[in-house]
Design a protein around this motif. Structure first.
Motif, PDB file in Angstrom:
ATOM      1  N   ILE A  34      10.802  10.478  42.382  1.00  0.00           N
ATOM      2  CA  ILE A  34      11.015   9.631  41.207  1.00  0.00           C
ATOM      3  C   ILE A  34       9.777   8.744  41.040  1.00  0.00           C
ATOM      4  CG2 ILE A  34      12.414   7.818  40.149  1.00  0.00           C
ATOM      5  CD1 ILE A  34      13.889  10.418  40.265  1.00  0.00           C
ATOM      6  N   ASN A  35       9.162   8.825  39.853  1.00  0.00           N
ATOM      7  CA  ASN A  35       7.949   8.064  39.586  1.00  0.00           C
ATOM      8  C   ASN A  35       8.269   6.873  38.693  1.00  0.00           C
ATOM      9  OD1 ASN A  35       5.538   7.436  37.710  1.00  0.00           O
ATOM     10  ND2 ASN A  35       4.572   8.525  39.405  1.00  0.00           N
ATOM     11  N   CYS A  36       7.867   5.680  39.152  1.00  0.00           N
ATOM     12  CA  CYS A  36       8.028   4.454  38.367  1.00  0.00           C
ATOM     13  C   CYS A  36       6.641   3.986  37.925  1.00  0.00           C
ATOM     14  CB  CYS A  36       8.688   3.361  39.209  1.00  0.00           C
ATOM     15  SG  CYS A  36      10.347   3.774  39.805  1.00  0.00           S
ATOM     16  N   SER A  37       6.494   3.712  36.627  1.00  0.00           N
ATOM     17  CA  SER A  37       5.200   3.263  36.123  1.00  0.00           C
ATOM     18  C   SER A  37       5.397   2.132  35.120  1.00  0.00           C
ATOM     19  CB  SER A  37       4.441   4.428  35.478  1.00  0.00           C
ATOM     20  OG  SER A  37       5.173   4.953  34.377  1.00  0.00           O
ATOM     21  N   HIS A  38       4.286   1.398  34.857  1.00  0.00           N
ATOM     22  CA  HIS A  38       4.378   0.282  33.921  1.00  0.00           C
ATOM     23  C   HIS A  38       3.076   0.169  33.143  1.00  0.00           C
ATOM     24  CE1 HIS A  38       1.674  -2.288  36.298  1.00  0.00           C
ATOM     25  NE2 HIS A  38       2.268  -1.766  37.369  1.00  0.00           N
ATOM     26  N   GLU A  56       5.759  -2.191  29.430  1.00  0.00           N
ATOM     27  CA  GLU A  56       6.921  -1.304  29.433  1.00  0.00           C
ATOM     28  C   GLU A  56       7.045  -0.683  30.820  1.00  0.00           C
ATOM     29  OE1 GLU A  56       6.392   1.579  26.408  1.00  0.00           O
ATOM     30  OE2 GLU A  56       6.585   0.164  24.743  1.00  0.00           O
ATOM     31  N   VAL A  57       8.276  -0.341  31.149  1.00  0.00           N
ATOM     32  CA  VAL A  57       8.553   0.351  32.410  1.00  0.00           C
ATOM     33  C   VAL A  57       9.092   1.730  32.080  1.00  0.00           C
ATOM     34  CG1 VAL A  57       9.982   0.367  34.496  1.00  0.00           C
ATOM     35  CG2 VAL A  57       8.943  -1.771  33.702  1.00  0.00           C
ATOM     36  N   HIS A  58       8.603   2.717  32.806  1.00  0.00           N
ATOM     37  CA  HIS A  58       9.030   4.095  32.575  1.00  0.00           C
ATOM     38  C   HIS A  58       9.438   4.739  33.899  1.00  0.00           C
ATOM     39  CE1 HIS A  58       7.460   4.046  28.451  1.00  0.00           C
ATOM     40  NE2 HIS A  58       6.478   3.320  28.960  1.00  0.00           N
ATOM     41  N   VAL A  59      10.419   5.645  33.800  1.00  0.00           N
ATOM     42  CA  VAL A  59      10.850   6.423  34.953  1.00  0.00           C
ATOM     43  C   VAL A  59      10.688   7.900  34.625  1.00  0.00           C
ATOM     44  CG1 VAL A  59      13.282   6.435  34.206  1.00  0.00           C
ATOM     45  CG2 VAL A  59      12.713   6.842  36.616  1.00  0.00           C
ATOM     46  N   SER A  60      10.221   8.656  35.592  1.00  0.00           N
ATOM     47  CA  SER A  60      10.029  10.098  35.379  1.00  0.00           C
ATOM     48  C   SER A  60      10.354  10.854  36.669  1.00  0.00           C
ATOM     49  CB  SER A  60       8.578  10.367  34.974  1.00  0.00           C
ATOM     50  OG  SER A  60       8.355  11.745  34.844  1.00  0.00           O
ATOM     51  N   GLU A 106      -8.569  10.495  30.359  1.00  0.00           N
ATOM     52  CA  GLU A 106      -8.540   9.131  29.858  1.00  0.00           C
ATOM     53  C   GLU A 106      -7.324   8.956  28.952  1.00  0.00           C
ATOM     54  OE1 GLU A 106     -12.148   8.056  27.885  1.00  0.00           O
ATOM     55  OE2 GLU A 106     -13.430   9.038  29.388  1.00  0.00           O
ATOM     56  N   VAL A 107      -6.722   7.783  29.040  1.00  0.00           N
ATOM     57  CA  VAL A 107      -5.587   7.460  28.180  1.00  0.00           C
ATOM     58  C   VAL A 107      -5.998   7.585  26.715  1.00  0.00           C
ATOM     59  CG1 VAL A 107      -4.075   5.598  27.396  1.00  0.00           C
ATOM     60  CG2 VAL A 107      -4.440   5.968  29.846  1.00  0.00           C
ATOM     61  N   GLY A 108      -5.156   8.296  25.922  1.00  0.00           N
ATOM     62  CA  GLY A 108      -5.372   8.379  24.484  1.00  0.00           C
ATOM     63  C   GLY A 108      -6.318   9.462  24.021  1.00  0.00           C
ATOM     64  N   ARG A 109      -6.948  10.183  24.940  1.00  0.00           N
ATOM     65  CA  ARG A 109      -7.864  11.258  24.554  1.00  0.00           C
ATOM     66  C   ARG A 109      -7.144  12.608  24.646  1.00  0.00           C
ATOM     67  NH1 ARG A 109     -13.486  12.850  27.755  1.00  0.00           N
ATOM     68  NH2 ARG A 109     -13.848  14.815  26.634  1.00  0.00           N
ATOM     69  N   ALA A 110      -7.423  13.517  23.687  1.00  0.00           N
ATOM     70  CA  ALA A 110      -6.729  14.810  23.640  1.00  0.00           C
ATOM     71  C   ALA A 110      -7.383  15.815  24.596  1.00  0.00           C
ATOM     72  CB  ALA A 110      -6.737  15.372  22.226  1.00  0.00           C
ATOM     73  N   ARG A 124      -0.680   6.181  29.832  1.00  0.00           N
ATOM     74  CA  ARG A 124      -0.926   5.637  31.163  1.00  0.00           C
ATOM     75  C   ARG A 124       0.135   6.063  32.174  1.00  0.00           C
ATOM     76  NH1 ARG A 124      -3.805   1.793  33.653  1.00  0.00           N
ATOM     77  NH2 ARG A 124      -2.810   0.590  35.304  1.00  0.00           N
ATOM     78  N   TRP A 125       1.418   6.074  31.713  1.00  0.00           N
ATOM     79  CA  TRP A 125       2.509   6.391  32.643  1.00  0.00           C
ATOM     80  C   TRP A 125       2.635   7.890  32.932  1.00  0.00           C
ATOM     81  CZ3 TRP A 125       3.015   3.367  28.271  1.00  0.00           C
ATOM     82  CH2 TRP A 125       3.369   4.047  27.098  1.00  0.00           C
TER      83      TRP A 125
END
Length: 496
Positions: free
Chosen positions: A240-244, A222-226, A123-127, A180-181
């Motif tokens: 190449i991964n594109c996420s938002h 936001e847009v991120h590239v990885s 889950e997003v934000g959980r350690a 998330r990204w």
């Protein structure tokens, strides 16, 4: 065989440097050998006693398969090494004086396996804990473990204070809190057993594991590239991964690039493209998405690399002691040069290291590195080599390539001094003495001595007579010159 040649060269070197009267040292080479468990190594024992046949040997609990010897040295082949740490001892006796030199021998084992502990759907934000196991590796003090996500290093751990010599299982854990990204990014674990000071560099990695991350981030876009700065072998491929972070997981977008796309994958808020047959040395793929009429972009800095085609040392001539020469190395067709390090070595020492971080070109180049060397007499027989490291470890591999080793041929004419051929000697009648006169030089000079025009044999013990007093004329010669020396012997009566 290469190791044996080095050891033989060390033995020859010890002989060439000549005896030093009044001193006696014992040397072991290599001093800290690192050998694969169950493997073998040559250990060379040498001494500086004026008697090249001084008795000695090697004390060890390890099995000796064979030996070789020469003036002032002996080498032993230790085989089937089962001890993880041992201390072979070279020993010699000179004029009743016994001396020793000890090697610190270590056995190594490459990691049997490098394994990542499976992660759940996150889950997003959980350690969460990202855990890597490196199984059955030794010696642990030379181990480095790196956890990576995408093209980034999450955590690096070293174990230089680990004291055990036997194989151990090592666990490395790093807490991660996914965003998330991060969904679809790959994590991996890399183990480096760095024995390069005395042995090899052993690298082993886990299988990559893809992160599964769910949960939206409200009120932001936001847009991120990885990866952000991927390094790919020229002609190779990369994902190449594109996420938002748009609240609409199906926000329209894609990847703008001049590179060929072979396939794609997608999921909520991300899309990944497989770029293939990459021929451009530098390119800038752009991820783009539109959310609520707002268009945003993220650009990757993609570089292609080429391993050095060849690493070559320029041949050196037969050299004279004290004269300067250029040692030149060519690293051919390598890219990107800014990640290159070139090292020139002699024996176990670094002569020169050169980096090129300010190089701006992206395409392959031929690189020349030159270091001036001024050989000394004891450099004869030593090996020089050139090593090229293309260090892409921040976003790619570490590529290492070396030249063939080249043996130095160093020559000089004869020299005689008070250490090798004292000018004045006083003996007593009736005592046992040896007339010794040694010349330094390479190749070893021949020494001929005469008294009153009559040749006199050196190196032989005899009982002194009063008529042995006088002046002895000694001449040393080799292909590179001659040297002369007068030696005065005084003989006194034993009862005076």
């Amino acid at each position: 065989m290469a190791q044996l040649l080095l050891l033989l060269a060390w033995g020859v070197l010890t002989t060439l440097t000549g005896a030093v009267q009044g001193s006696f040292e014992v040397h072991v080479s290599p001093e800290a050998p690192v050998v694969e468990h169950g493997g073998s190594v040559w250990i060379n024992c040498s001494h500086t006693c004026e008697d090249p046949a001084a008795p000695g040997g090697l004390e060890t609990s390890l099995a000796k398969a064979s030996s070789k010897h020469g003036p002032s040295w002996v080498a032993f082949h230790l085989v089937n090494i089962q001890e993880w740490a041992s201390a072979p001892v070279c020993h010699f006796v000179c004029r009743g004086d016994s001396r020793r030199a000890t090697a610190a021998l270590s056995a190594y084992r490459a990691p049997e396996q490098v394994v990542l502990e499976p992660l759940p759907v996150m889950e997003v934000g959980r350690a969460y804990n990202l855990t890597c196991w490196v199984l059955s590796v030794a010696p642990v003090k030379h181990l480095t473990v790196t956890l990576c996500q995408g093209g980034w290093t999450l955590h690096t751990e070293t174990f230089q204070h680990h004291t055990g010599a036997e194989p151990s299982n090592i666990t490395v854990t790093q807490e991660i809190t996914p965003l998330r990204w991060d969904h679809g990014q790959q994590v991996s674990c890399h183990a480096d057993l760095d024995l390069t000071l005395h042995g090899p560099l052993i690298q082993k990695s886990s299988s990559a594991m893809e992160l599964q991350v769910y949960g939206a981030v409200q009120g932001s876009f936001e847009v991120h590239v990885s990866p952000e700065a991927p390094l790919v072998e020229h002609g190779g491929s990369v994902w190449i991964n594109c996420s938002h972070t748009c609240e609409n997981p199906a926000a329209p977008g894609g990847l703008e690039t001049s590179l060929a796309k072979a396939s794609s994958k997608h999921g909520p808020s991300w899309v990944a493209f497989h770029l293939v047959n990459i021929q451009e040395w530098a390119s800038a793929p752009v991820c783009h998405f539109v959310c609520r009429g707002d268009s945003r972009r993220a650009t990757a800095a993609l570089s292609a690399y080429r391993a050095p085609e060849q690493v070559v040392l320029e041949p050196l001539p037969v050299m004279e002691v004290g004269r300067a020469y250029n040692l030149t190395c060519w690293v051919l067709s390598v890219a990107p040069v800014k990640h290159l390090t070139v090292t020139l070595r002699q024996g176990g020492w670094t002569l020169h290291t050169e980096t090129f971080q300010h190089h701006t070109g992206a395409e392959p180049s031929n690189i020349t590195v030159t270091q001036e060397i001024t050989p000394l007499r004891w450099d004869h027989g030593q090996q020089v080599s050139c090593h090229a490291d293309l260090d892409l470890t921040l976003h790619g591999p570490l590529i290492q390539k070396s030249s063939s080793a080249m043996e130095l041929q160093v020559y000089d004419g004869p020299r005689m001094d008070d250490s090798s051929c004292p000018r004045n000697r006083t003996w007593e009648v009736g005592t046992e003495q040896t007339f010794s006169c040694v010349a330094l030089g390479n190749p070893p000079p021949a020494v001929v001595c005469a008294k009153d025009g009559v040749p006199f044999r050196t190196g032989v013990q005899w009982r002194v007579r009063s008529e042995d007093a006088g002046t002895y004329h000694c001449k040393a010669s080799n292909a590179h010159g001659t040297a002369s020396r007068e030696v005065t012997v005084q003989v006194k009566d034993k009862f005076l």
